[in-house]
Design an enzyme around this catalytic site. Structure first.
Site, PDB file in Angstrom:
ATOM      1  CE  LYS A 189      -0.801   7.828   0.340  1.00  0.00           C
ATOM      2  NZ  LYS A 189      -1.415   6.721   0.115  1.00  0.00           N
ATOM      3  N   GLY A 242       7.827   0.731   0.058  1.00  0.00           N
ATOM      4  CA  GLY A 242       7.312   0.979  -1.057  1.00  0.00           C
ATOM      5  C   GLY A 242       8.517   0.882  -2.180  1.00  0.00           C
ATOM      6  CB  SER A 243       8.459   2.171  -5.581  1.00  0.00           C
ATOM      7  OG  SER A 243       8.313   3.619  -5.515  1.00  0.00           O
ATOM      8  N   GLY A 247      10.704   6.333  -2.375  1.00  0.00           N
ATOM      9  CA  GLY A 247      11.835   6.540  -1.004  1.00  0.00           C
ATOM     10  C   GLY A 247      12.742   7.597  -1.395  1.00  0.00           C
ATOM     11  CD  GLU A 265      12.431  -2.118   5.619  1.00  0.00           C
ATOM     12  OE1 GLU A 265      12.725  -3.167   5.237  1.00  0.00           O
ATOM     13  OE2 GLU A 265      12.799  -1.837   7.103  1.00  0.00           O
ATOM     14  CB  CYS A 300       9.116  -6.507  -0.837  1.00  0.00           C
ATOM     15  SG  CYS A 300       8.881  -7.331   0.643  1.00  0.00           S
ATOM     16  CD  GLU A 399      10.219  -4.258  -6.913  1.00  0.00           C
ATOM     17  OE1 GLU A 399      10.126  -3.069  -6.978  1.00  0.00           O
ATOM     18  OE2 GLU A 399      10.292  -4.756  -5.779  1.00  0.00           O
TER      19      GLU A 399
HETATM   20  P1  NAD Z   1       4.878   2.956  -4.220  1.00  0.00           P
HETATM   21  O1  NAD Z   1       6.192   3.355  -3.875  1.00  0.00           O
HETATM   22  O2  NAD Z   1       4.314   3.486  -5.356  1.00  0.00           O
HETATM   23  O3  NAD Z   1       3.661   3.173  -3.111  1.00  0.00           O
HETATM   24  C1  NAD Z   1       3.933   3.116  -1.715  1.00  0.00           C
HETATM   25  C2  NAD Z   1       3.009   4.244  -0.974  1.00  0.00           C
HETATM   26  O4  NAD Z   1       3.656   5.247  -0.995  1.00  0.00           O
HETATM   27  C3  NAD Z   1       1.583   4.147  -1.064  1.00  0.00           C
HETATM   28  O5  NAD Z   1       0.874   4.583  -0.045  1.00  0.00           O
HETATM   29  C4  NAD Z   1       1.709   5.417  -2.144  1.00  0.00           C
HETATM   30  O6  NAD Z   1       0.459   6.071  -1.966  1.00  0.00           O
HETATM   31  C5  NAD Z   1       2.869   6.258  -1.601  1.00  0.00           C
HETATM   32  N1  NAD Z   1       3.358   7.292  -2.344  1.00  0.00           N
HETATM   33  C6  NAD Z   1       3.453   7.343  -3.723  1.00  0.00           C
HETATM   34  N2  NAD Z   1       3.824   8.558  -4.081  1.00  0.00           N
HETATM   35  C7  NAD Z   1       4.365   9.180  -3.013  1.00  0.00           C
HETATM   36  C8  NAD Z   1       4.979  10.409  -2.863  1.00  0.00           C
HETATM   37  N3  NAD Z   1       5.197  11.427  -3.901  1.00  0.00           N
HETATM   38  N4  NAD Z   1       5.217  10.850  -1.626  1.00  0.00           N
HETATM   39  C9  NAD Z   1       5.021  10.063  -0.432  1.00  0.00           C
HETATM   40  N5  NAD Z   1       4.326   9.060  -0.658  1.00  0.00           N
HETATM   41  C10 NAD Z   1       3.948   8.476  -1.816  1.00  0.00           C
HETATM   42  O7  NAD Z   1       4.766   1.293  -3.999  1.00  0.00           O
HETATM   43  P2  NAD Z   1       3.737   0.280  -4.486  1.00  0.00           P
HETATM   44  O8  NAD Z   1       3.519   0.350  -5.816  1.00  0.00           O
HETATM   45  O9  NAD Z   1       2.406   0.646  -3.492  1.00  0.00           O
HETATM   46  O10 NAD Z   1       4.194  -0.917  -3.824  1.00  0.00           O
HETATM   47  C11 NAD Z   1       5.327  -1.655  -4.555  1.00  0.00           C
HETATM   48  C12 NAD Z   1       6.660  -1.426  -4.017  1.00  0.00           C
HETATM   49  O11 NAD Z   1       6.797  -1.714  -2.573  1.00  0.00           O
HETATM   50  C13 NAD Z   1       7.592  -2.328  -4.749  1.00  0.00           C
HETATM   51  O12 NAD Z   1       8.599  -1.586  -5.214  1.00  0.00           O
HETATM   52  C14 NAD Z   1       7.855  -3.189  -3.682  1.00  0.00           C
HETATM   53  O13 NAD Z   1       9.075  -4.034  -3.867  1.00  0.00           O
HETATM   54  C15 NAD Z   1       8.079  -2.452  -2.534  1.00  0.00           C
HETATM   55  N6  NAD Z   1       7.788  -3.444  -1.124  1.00  0.00           N
HETATM   56  C16 NAD Z   1       8.804  -3.447  -0.386  1.00  0.00           C
HETATM   57  C17 NAD Z   1       8.814  -4.139   0.781  1.00  0.00           C
HETATM   58  C18 NAD Z   1      10.095  -4.435   1.638  1.00  0.00           C
HETATM   59  O14 NAD Z   1       9.728  -4.856   2.712  1.00  0.00           O
HETATM   60  N7  NAD Z   1      11.108  -3.827   1.274  1.00  0.00           N
HETATM   61  C19 NAD Z   1       7.656  -4.725   1.119  1.00  0.00           C
HETATM   62  C20 NAD Z   1       6.596  -4.683   0.166  1.00  0.00           C
HETATM   63  C21 NAD Z   1       6.620  -3.854  -1.035  1.00  0.00           C
END
Ligand code: NAD
Length: 495
Positions: A189, A242-243, A247, A265, A300, A399
Site C-alpha cells: 500500500k 511512516g509516522s 506505527g 521504521e 526521516c 518531528e
Molecule cells: P504516515 O504514518 O502518515 O503514513 C505512512 C503510511 O501509512 C501511508 O501509506 C498511509 O496511508 C498509511 N496509514 C495512515 N494511516 C494508517 C492507518 N490507520 N493504518 C495503516 N496505515 C495507515 O506517514 P507519512 O506522512 O506518509 O510519512 C512521513 C513519516 O514517515 C514521518 O514520520 C517520517 O519520519 C517517516 N519516515 C520514516 C523513515 C524511516 O526509515 N525511519 C523513512 C521515511 C519516512
C-alpha cells in the site's frame, strides 16, 4: 548530467486513471471509488487512483496467498528469482526518467535528487538483493554425531508493505526487494499522495517475469486500506515506514488479529552536533544545510536539530543563514531548483503551524518561516532556521517533517549527549570533531540507529538503517533486512 529536454517532454504528459494491481491485473476499487491525485508542483489535477477498501485488500491478500502456496515464486530456485530481480533493476534503469518524473509530479521531490534516490536507488536495491539471494546458506548445528540439526531460513509467506510519500520507491524497494528475494508474496500500500511510481514499478516487475499475484498493489486511504492490511489474518508480516502515530496503530491491529510481526521504521528528530574542533566549519555548514533542506526536509533522517558548541555558535549561524538563503526554491522538475515542493497542502499547513508554535515559545526566526512561490499554485515553503531553541520546546521535540531547522547551543561533550538524547526519537545523528576519541565516545553514547561522523546523511545499501527508541525496530537495507522476511526453521534428524 541531467537531461532537461527529456524531463520537459515528460513533465505534462496526460495520465490515465490508475487502478489497483491485483493478481497480475489492473482492477478498479471494489466500490468503484477513486481519489484525485493533485500535483504539489502546481496544485493541478494529475489523475486518479483507486480508492481501495477492505474488500480490495482481501482480494490482494488472497491472490498473494494463492501465489505463495502454489510456489510459483517461492519454489523457484534462488538463481531464477535472481534473474527476475536483476531484470527488474535493468527495466527500472531503462525507464528511470519516466519513473522519476512521474514520481516528482506526484510527490514534489526535486528531480536531481529523485533520479538518484528513487529509480536509481530502487534499481540498486533490486540488484543487490537479487544478486545476494543465491549466495546465502543455511546452517548445520554442532550436534552430537547421532543427530543432524539443520537451521533453515524460509520465506514467511505474505508480507504487507505500507510506505510513506517521501522517497516511495527507495523506501518501498528497501522492503519489496528483500521480501521478494527470499520468495514471499506481497500486498503493498503506497501513500495516497505518492502511489503512481510504485504502481509503475509493479507493472515493470510483471514485465521482468515476476509471476502474477506475487506483488499486489492496493491504493487508497491509510485509515481504510492500511488498517485492513494491519488487521488481515492472512498477512504474516507487516513492514512499515511512516509516522510513530500510525506505527502504534499497526501494533494494535496486530494484537487484534493474528499477532503478525510488525517492523517499524518511524520518524526522527535527529541531532547534528558540531563541536568547536570541527575539521572544517564550511563543510559542516554545507552539510547542515543539505542535511535538513534536501527534499524540503521530508527525510526521516533529516538533521532537524543542529547542536552547535557555544564558542562557534555566532560564526556558524551567520554562515548557516547565508547558505540557507542561497537555496533556490522552485518547480521540482526544474534541475536548477535546489528545493522542490512540499508533498501536500495539508503538510504545508502543518509546517507553517510549527513556525507559529516556535515563535510563541520564544525561538528566534533567522530566515524563512513562510510559504513561497505561491504564483505557481503549488505548495512551497522557504527553508526556515530557528535559533535560540531550547531542548524542551516543541520545535526541538516534535518531528516537523518539513524544511525547518532548530539551532540549539551546548557546552562540552556531556551537554551535547544530554541534549542529543533528550527526545523520544533515536533515528540518526551527526558529529563533527577532529578528535577520534570524542567521535567514538559520541557514537557509543548517542542513542540513535546511525551516527554520521564529519558528514551527514548518505550510507549505501550495504549499511542497515533502523531506529532506536520510538524511531522503530528492525532494519531496512543490507543483508540484515532479510531477517524480517525469513522464518527460522529447524530440523532435528536422528541418524
Ligand atoms: P504516515 O504514518 O502518515 O503514513 C505512512 C503510511 O501509512 C501511508 O501509506 C498511509 O496511508 C498509511 N496509514 C495512515 N494511516 C494508517 C492507518 N490507520 N493504518 C495503516 N496505515 C495507515 O506517514 P507519512 O506522512 O506518509 O510519512 C512521513 C513519516 O514517515 C514521518 O514520520 C517520517 O519520519 C517517516 N519516515 C520514516 C523513515 C524511516 O526509515 N525511519 C523513512 C521515511 C519516512
Amino acid at each position: 548530467m541531467i537531461d532537461s529536454a527529456r524531463i520537459a517532454s515528460l513533465a505534462d504528459t496526460p495520465l490515465s486513471p490508475r487502478q489497483h494491481l491485483i493478481g497480475g491485473s489492473h482492477r478498479p476499487a471494489e466500490g468503484g471509488g477513486s481519489l484525485d491525485v493533485v500535483s504539489p508542483r502546481n496544485g493541478e489535477f494529475l489523475t486518479t487512483i483507486a480508492n481501495g477498501s477492505a474488500a480490495d485488500v482481501g482480494l490482494a491478500a488472497r491472490a498473494a496467498r494463492r501465489a505463495f502456496d502454489a510456489g510459483v515464486w517461492a519454489n523457484q530456485p534462488p538463481a531464477a528469482r535472481k534473474k527476475v530481480l536483476v531484470r527488474l533493476a535493468e527495466l527500472i534503469e531503462e525507464h528511470a526518467y519516466e519513473i522519476a518524473v512521474l514520481g516528482v509530479r506526484d510527490n514534489g521531490t526535486e528531480i536531481g535528487m529523485a533520479l538518484k534516490a528513487e529509480p536509481g536507488s530502487a534499481a540498486g536495491s533490486f540488484r543487490y538483493y537479487g544478486e545476494a539471494i543465491d549466495k546465502i546458506y543455511g546452517e548445520v548445528a554442532p550436534t552430537d554425531p547421532g543427530h543432524l540439526g539443520l537451521i533453515l531460513k524460509q520465506p514467511v509467506g505474505v508480507v504487507g508493505v505500507i510506505v510513506p510519500w517521501n522517497f516511495p520507491l527507495m523506501i518501498g524497494a528497501w522492503k519489496i526487494a528483500p521480501a521478494l528475494a527470499v520468495g514471499n508474496s506481497i500486498v503493498l500500500k503506497p501513500s495516497e499522495t505518492a502511489s503512481l511510481a510504485l504502481l509503475r514499478i509493479a507493472e515493470l516487475a510483471l514485465e521482468a517475469g515476476l509471476p502474477e499475484g506475487v506483488l499486489n498493489v492496493v491504493t487508497g486511504k491509510g485509515s481504510v486500506v492500511g488498517e485492513a492490511i494491519g488487521l488481515h489474518n492472512d498477512i504474516d508480516v507487516l513492514a512499515f515506514t511512516g509516522s510513530a502515530f500510525v506505527g502504534r496503530k499497526l501494533l494494535e491491529y496486530s494484537a487484534q488479529s493474528n499477532i503478525k510481526h510488525v517492523y517499524l521504521e518511524l520518524g526522527g528528530k535527529s541531532p547534528n552536533i558540531v563541536f568547536s574542533d570541527t575539521p572544517d566549519i564550511d563543510k559542516a555548514v554545507a552539510a547542515a544545510v543539505n542535511g535538513i533542506f534536501r527534499n524540503s526536509g521530508q527525510v526521516c533522517v533529516a538533521g532537524s536539530r543542529l547542536l552547535v558548541e557555544e564558542s562557534i555558535h555566532d560564526e556558524f549561524v551567520d554562515k548557516l543563514k547565508a547558505g540557507t538563503e542561497k537555496l533556490k526554491v522552485g518547480d521540482p522538475l526544474d534541475p536548477d531548483s535546489d528545493i522542490g515542493a512540499i508533498n501536500s497542502e495539508v503538510q504545508l499547513g502543518k509546517n507553517l503551524e510549527y513556525v507559529t508554535v516556535a515563535e510563541q515559545e520564544g525561538a528566534k526566526l533567522v530566515t524563512g518561516g513562510k510559504r513561497t512561490c505561491q504564483d505557481s499554485g503549488g505548495y512551497y515553503m522557504a527553508p526556515t532556521v530557528f535559533d535560540d531553541v531550547r531542548s524542551d520546546m516543541r520545535i526541538a521535540q516534535e518531528e516537523v517533517f518539513g524544511p525547518v531547522l532548530s539551532v540549539l547551543q551546548f557546552e562540552g561533550e556531556e551537554d551535547a549527549v544530554r541534549i542529543a538524547n533528550s527526545t523520544d526519537y533515536g533515528l540518526a545523528a551527526g558529529v563533527w570533531t577532529s578528535s577520534l576519541g570524542r567521535a567514538h565516545r559520541m557514537i557509543r553514547q548517542i542513542r540513535s540507529g546511525v551516527v554520521h561522523v564529519n558528514c551527514y546523511g548518505g550510507a549505501d545499501i550495504t549499511v542497515p538503517l533502523g531506529g532506536m527508541k520510538q524511531s522503530g525496530n528492525g532494519h531496512d537495507k543490507s543483508l540484515h533486512a532479510l531477517d524480517k522476511y525469513t522464518a527460522l526453521k529447524t530440523a532435528w534428524i536422528s541418524l
